[in-house]
Design an enzyme around this catalytic site. Structure first.
Site, PDB file in Angstrom:
ATOM      1  N   ASP A 153       1.201  -7.699   2.256  1.00  0.00           N
ATOM      2  CA  ASP A 153       1.350  -6.260   2.006  1.00  0.00           C
ATOM      3  C   ASP A 153       2.815  -5.825   1.848  1.00  0.00           C
ATOM      4  O   ASP A 153       3.364  -5.150   2.705  1.00  0.00           O
ATOM      5  CB  ASP A 153       0.683  -5.501   3.166  1.00  0.00           C
ATOM      6  CG  ASP A 153       0.347  -4.062   2.796  1.00  0.00           C
ATOM      7  OD1 ASP A 153       0.893  -3.565   1.800  1.00  0.00           O
ATOM      8  OD2 ASP A 153      -0.458  -3.440   3.521  1.00  0.00           O
ATOM      9  N   SER A 206       4.037   2.196   8.447  1.00  0.00           N
ATOM     10  CA  SER A 206       3.836   1.213   7.391  1.00  0.00           C
ATOM     11  C   SER A 206       5.126   0.995   6.638  1.00  0.00           C
ATOM     12  O   SER A 206       5.780   1.953   6.234  1.00  0.00           O
ATOM     13  CB  SER A 206       2.765   1.698   6.419  1.00  0.00           C
ATOM     14  OG  SER A 206       1.521   1.359   6.911  1.00  0.00           O
ATOM     15  N   HIS A 247       0.817  -1.221   0.000  1.00  0.00           N
ATOM     16  CA  HIS A 247       0.000   0.000   0.000  1.00  0.00           C
ATOM     17  C   HIS A 247       0.847   1.265   0.000  1.00  0.00           C
ATOM     18  O   HIS A 247       0.338   2.335  -0.318  1.00  0.00           O
ATOM     19  CB  HIS A 247      -1.065  -0.018   1.117  1.00  0.00           C
ATOM     20  CG  HIS A 247      -0.589   0.292   2.496  1.00  0.00           C
ATOM     21  ND1 HIS A 247      -0.294  -0.680   3.432  1.00  0.00           N
ATOM     22  CD2 HIS A 247      -0.378   1.467   3.124  1.00  0.00           C
ATOM     23  CE1 HIS A 247       0.073  -0.105   4.562  1.00  0.00           C
ATOM     24  NE2 HIS A 247       0.025   1.191   4.410  1.00  0.00           N
TER      25      HIS A 247
HETATM   26  N1  ARG Z   1      -4.776   0.488   7.615  1.00  0.00           N
HETATM   27  C1  ARG Z   1      -3.503   0.560   6.927  1.00  0.00           C
HETATM   28  C2  ARG Z   1      -2.971   1.986   7.002  1.00  0.00           C
HETATM   29  O1  ARG Z   1      -3.492   2.780   7.713  1.00  0.00           O
HETATM   30  C3  ARG Z   1      -3.599   0.073   5.520  1.00  0.00           C
HETATM   31  C4  ARG Z   1      -4.316   0.992   4.574  1.00  0.00           C
HETATM   32  C5  ARG Z   1      -4.350   0.515   3.141  1.00  0.00           C
HETATM   33  N2  ARG Z   1      -5.290  -0.571   2.919  1.00  0.00           N
HETATM   34  C6  ARG Z   1      -6.608  -0.438   2.681  1.00  0.00           C
HETATM   35  N3  ARG Z   1      -7.333  -1.508   2.522  1.00  0.00           N
HETATM   36  N4  ARG Z   1      -7.211   0.723   2.568  1.00  0.00           N
HETATM   37  O2  ARG Z   1      -2.288   2.537   6.180  1.00  0.00           O
HETATM   38  N1  GLU Z   2      -1.293   1.304   7.619  1.00  0.00           N
HETATM   39  C1  GLU Z   2      -0.659   2.352   8.388  1.00  0.00           C
HETATM   40  C2  GLU Z   2       0.352   3.157   7.570  1.00  0.00           C
HETATM   41  O1  GLU Z   2       0.200   3.315   6.399  1.00  0.00           O
HETATM   42  C3  GLU Z   2      -0.080   1.748   9.595  1.00  0.00           C
HETATM   43  C4  GLU Z   2      -1.174   1.401  10.469  1.00  0.00           C
HETATM   44  C5  GLU Z   2      -1.204   2.247  11.688  1.00  0.00           C
HETATM   45  O2  GLU Z   2      -1.830   3.327  11.690  1.00  0.00           O
HETATM   46  O3  GLU Z   2      -0.567   1.797  12.648  1.00  0.00           O
HETATM   47  O4  GLU Z   2       1.258   3.736   8.095  1.00  0.00           O
END
Ligand code: ARG
Ligand code: GLU
Length: 719
Positions: free
Chosen positions: A228, A653, A89
């Site tokens: 990921d 991330s 991502h």
């Molecule tokens: N929750 C993760 C973050 O905050 C992954 C976000 C990307 N994935 C998604 N399905 N939207 O970045």
């Molecule tokens: N998916 C998040 C990012 O892009 C990390 C998840 C979180 O917030 O800890 O940094």
């Protein structure tokens, strides 16, 4: 408001405040430079190295293998040839840029067969942290009191700080960048020197049904089965220095790269995450937390629920819309889901109640001579938040309601073109060229915008949002007949017409835009926002920030006099170390989550009819034959993801997950939903970070994609 401050500065200049790492379990995001204070606790948890192994100014250390990846992620160097791992991502936008109908790398994955096939990614930079230093003294000297003993005015302080940091930033050498960053709400300042590499190329990415497996359904959740990750490479000039893209550039030879440990981690094992967490607010007052809980989160959640309902229904009706809106829905849903989890967590832990308790103690302390200087700060904060609520409400209405229909922002983005057209028509020097340049950009922007735009969906969003908006804001809301006009008469909601207009757009044609009903509406709402809402919000924000600075300092002083306590600075997108252990958790009554998932779980979730859960034949075949090579765990399973108690947030991330010996065992990519309040209050019982098991990443590269040349570059500590 009067807050007198005693002798505070001398305290700040000799390093961070007094610390003791014992007090707060394993919560915290620590500055690598001061990790010595955590060393004993880390070793108690199993860490076999020292603080200097993580961060050393004079010798190569683990921190040298960690990069800021792009604008908001972390990455790690994993080979002597500058190979970098990060999340799928995080690489998404660059993979998308290289994708077309003929080569749909996003869907099918991409594996460069040789160095020559690695794809340049214009605009993508990675930054290495060269050094950091405390510049509090230079930044803050003379900014507490004037010569006559009166406090320095806040605006004078702000201007001086701006000027001083600009001066420091100018000292950056070629290929470097300097950032000056406030800590503890401006009680301290640190300077960070980065080496910036701007020739970074795409090397590999799994297909989306691996890299995004589970999609938004599983996002922010565990058990998780998302592969990921994506793979990039840093290039440098022949002297191994940062350089713009050139075919002559060579793979970068790093100071340090991580070795990979295939033995994996088990429940109770030590883990450490080094990366760039973006923002946390652990030291808010109860008023600040109430603001998040009662206004910020609910308003944004409600607006996005409405918007997502429309989009999801449209995506289900029609395959084309599903593709067009997939990425948009993902980004809308990411914040939406996080805020829901966060609000629930704040309630569950009664963060407001416990902050109030704490504030009572603080109040008692300010009644003693030691704390007297801070007596007015909490009442002042309370008052500031009362005023802030109303203006912040207006800002959220604008961001989440007014801008929900995409045509509004898009129409407004033509303002610069209209202005350039005006100048070109008046024959101003150089104006024709400038106009042509802006027009070219608008043409590309329009093509990109319409590729993923459905006016029917947008109209429905507009209608839904407008119906709810009136009760939330004093601003005028367009009535149904106006909205009808926007979607029948405006050129912005008619892609063919707009693209034709732009094709051979002449300065005189600006009138078509200037008289467009949607453009006029966009201009008026933006004007109101910019001239009215933004300054009002900024005024309160500044006031709250100044008070928070004093409150922060007060909290630290109070703890100091009542015994040791640990204050790690809030996250601010500077390098931090979080450590903890691999650990399961119990999300709700009677449910217990094991700390890791396996390929078997992917097969259980498989559903060829649900987009998020499609599994490719090749992966199924590997599963059927248990063809995991050296990547299986001791039990013969293929591990996919695991969780631990490391305190992380957005920006982490792509961060390397290291074991007790400092070798790579995973890549951080998310948090559990039940723990998303950790940005405000960490709870060791409930908060878990979610990490990709490095063995799954390598299994996909090696067994699934057959990209052996990448595996051959890596260094393994075992087998
Ligand atoms: N929750 C993760 C973050 O905050 C992954 C976000 C990307 N994935 C998604 N399905 N939207 O970045
Ligand atoms: N998916 C998040 C990012 O892009 C990390 C998840 C979180 O917030 O800890 O940094």
């Amino acid at each position: 408001m009067r807050i007198s401050v005693k002798t505070f500065l001398p305290l700040l200049t000799g390093g961070l405040f007094l610390f003791c790492a014992a007090a707060r379990a394993d919560e915290g995001m620590w500055l690598p430079m001061f990790l010595k204070q955590n060393e004993a606790r880390m070793q108690e948890l199993g860490f076999k190295l020292t603080a200097e192994d993580v961060y050393d100014v004079n010798a190569s250390s683990l921190k040298d293998a960690v990069v800021i990846f792009g604008g908001g992620c972390t990455g790690e160097v994993v080979s002597p040839q500058g190979l970098v791992f990060t999340n799928h991502h995080c690489g998404y936008g660059y993979i998308q840029e290289h994708s077309s109908l003929e080569h749909d790398y996003l869907t099918d994955g991409f594996w460069a067969e040789s160095l020559r096939d690695e794809l340049p990614c214009p605009g993508l930079k990675v930054r290495f942290l060269k050094e950091m230093r405390d510049v509090s003294e230079v930044m803050l000297a003379g900014l507490e009191r004037n010569d006559d003993g009166t406090p320095v005015a806040e605006n004078v302080r702000r201007d001086s700080i701006d000027a001083r940091s600009r001066r420091l930033m100018k000292e950056a050498a070629q290929g470097e960048e300097i950032r000056v960053v406030p800590f503890y709400y401006g009680n301290q300042y640190f300077l960070f020197v980065y080496e910036v590499y701007e020739d970074v190329r795409l090397v590999g990415a799994p297909p989306s049904n691996i890299g995004k497996f589970g999609g938004d359904t599983d996002n922010w959740m565990f058990p998780r089965h998302t592969g990921d990750f994506s793979v990039f490479r840093i290039y440098a000039d022949t002297a191994n220095r940062p350089a713009p893209y050139s075919p002559e550039n060579k793979p970068y030879s790093p100071k340090r790269y991580f070795k990979i440990d295939l033995r994996g981690c088990e429940e109770g094992d030590f883990t450490m995450v080094i990366g760039y967490p973006g923002r946390t607010q652990e030291y808010l007052s109860s008023y600040g937390v109430e603001q998040v809980l009662n206004q910020e989160d609910p308003m944004r959640i409600e607006a996005r629920t409405l918007r997502l309902e429309v989009i999801k229904a449209a995506m289900n009706r029609d395959a084309k819309t599903r593709i067009q809106y997939a990425a948009k829905a993902a980004s809308i849903a990411n914040g939406w889901k996080k805020w829901i989890g966060e609000a629930k967590g704040i309630e569950r832990l009664d963060v407001v109640g416990s902050k109030r308790e704490y504030e009572k103690l603080f109040g008692e302390w300010t009644a003693t001579p030691e704390g007297a200087a801070y007596a007015s700060v909490l009442p002042a904060l309370q008052e500031a938040y009362e005023g802030f609520g109303a203006v912040q409400g207006e800002a959220i209405v604008f961001q989440e309601y007014v801008l929900a229909p995409e045509a509004v922002r898009f129409a407004y983005s033509f303002k610069a073109l209209c202005e350039a057209a005006e100048k070109a028509a008046s024959g101003e020097e150089g104006a024709v060229e400038k106009f042509a340049e802006i027009l070219r950009k608008r043409q590309t922007a329009a093509e990109d915008f319409y590729k993923n735009y459905n006016p029917e969906v947008d109209r429905e969003i507009f209608e839904k949002m407008a119906a709810r908006q009136a009760e939330k804001s004093s601003a005028a809301v367009p009535d149904p007949s106006q909205i009808n006009l926007f979607y029948t008469k405006s050129v912005f909601t008619q892609p063919q017409k707009m693209l034709a207009l732009l094709q051979d757009f002449k300065p005189a044609q600006r009138k078509t835009i200037l008289n467009d009903p949607l453009y006029r509406y966009a201009l008026s709402v933006y004007n109101r926002y910019i001239t009215h809402t933004v300054p009002a919000v900024a005024l309160y924000r500044r006031q709250i920030d100044s008070l928070q600075r004093v409150y922060m300092r007060g909290q630290m002083e109070m703890q100091k006099s009542s015994g040791p306590e640990t204050f790690y600075p809030d996250a601010n997108f500077t390098m931090r170390v979080a450590y903890g252990q691999v650990n399961g958790f119990s999300p709700s009554d009677a449910l217990v989550c094991k700390p890791y998932t396996t390929l078997k779980g992917i097969m259980e979730k498989e559903n060829p009819d649900i987009y998020d859960y499609v599994v490719e034949e090749r992966l199924k075949e590997l599963y059927r034959n248990a063809d995991y090579g050296r990547y299986a765990n001791k039990k013969g399973e293929m591990p996919v993801a695991f969780i631990g108690t490391n305190h992380t947030t957005g920006g982490n991330s792509g961060s390397p997950v290291l074991n007790a010996e400092g070798n790579l065992v995973g890549i951080n990519f998310d948090r559990n939903w039940e723990g998303t309040m950790s940005d405000i209050r960490y709870d060791a019982q409930m908060c878990r970070n979610i990490m990709l098991d490095i063995r799954y990443c390598l299994f996909i590269i090696d067994k699934f994609a057959g990209a052996r040349r990448l595996i051959d570059e890596l260094e393994f500590v075992e087998n």
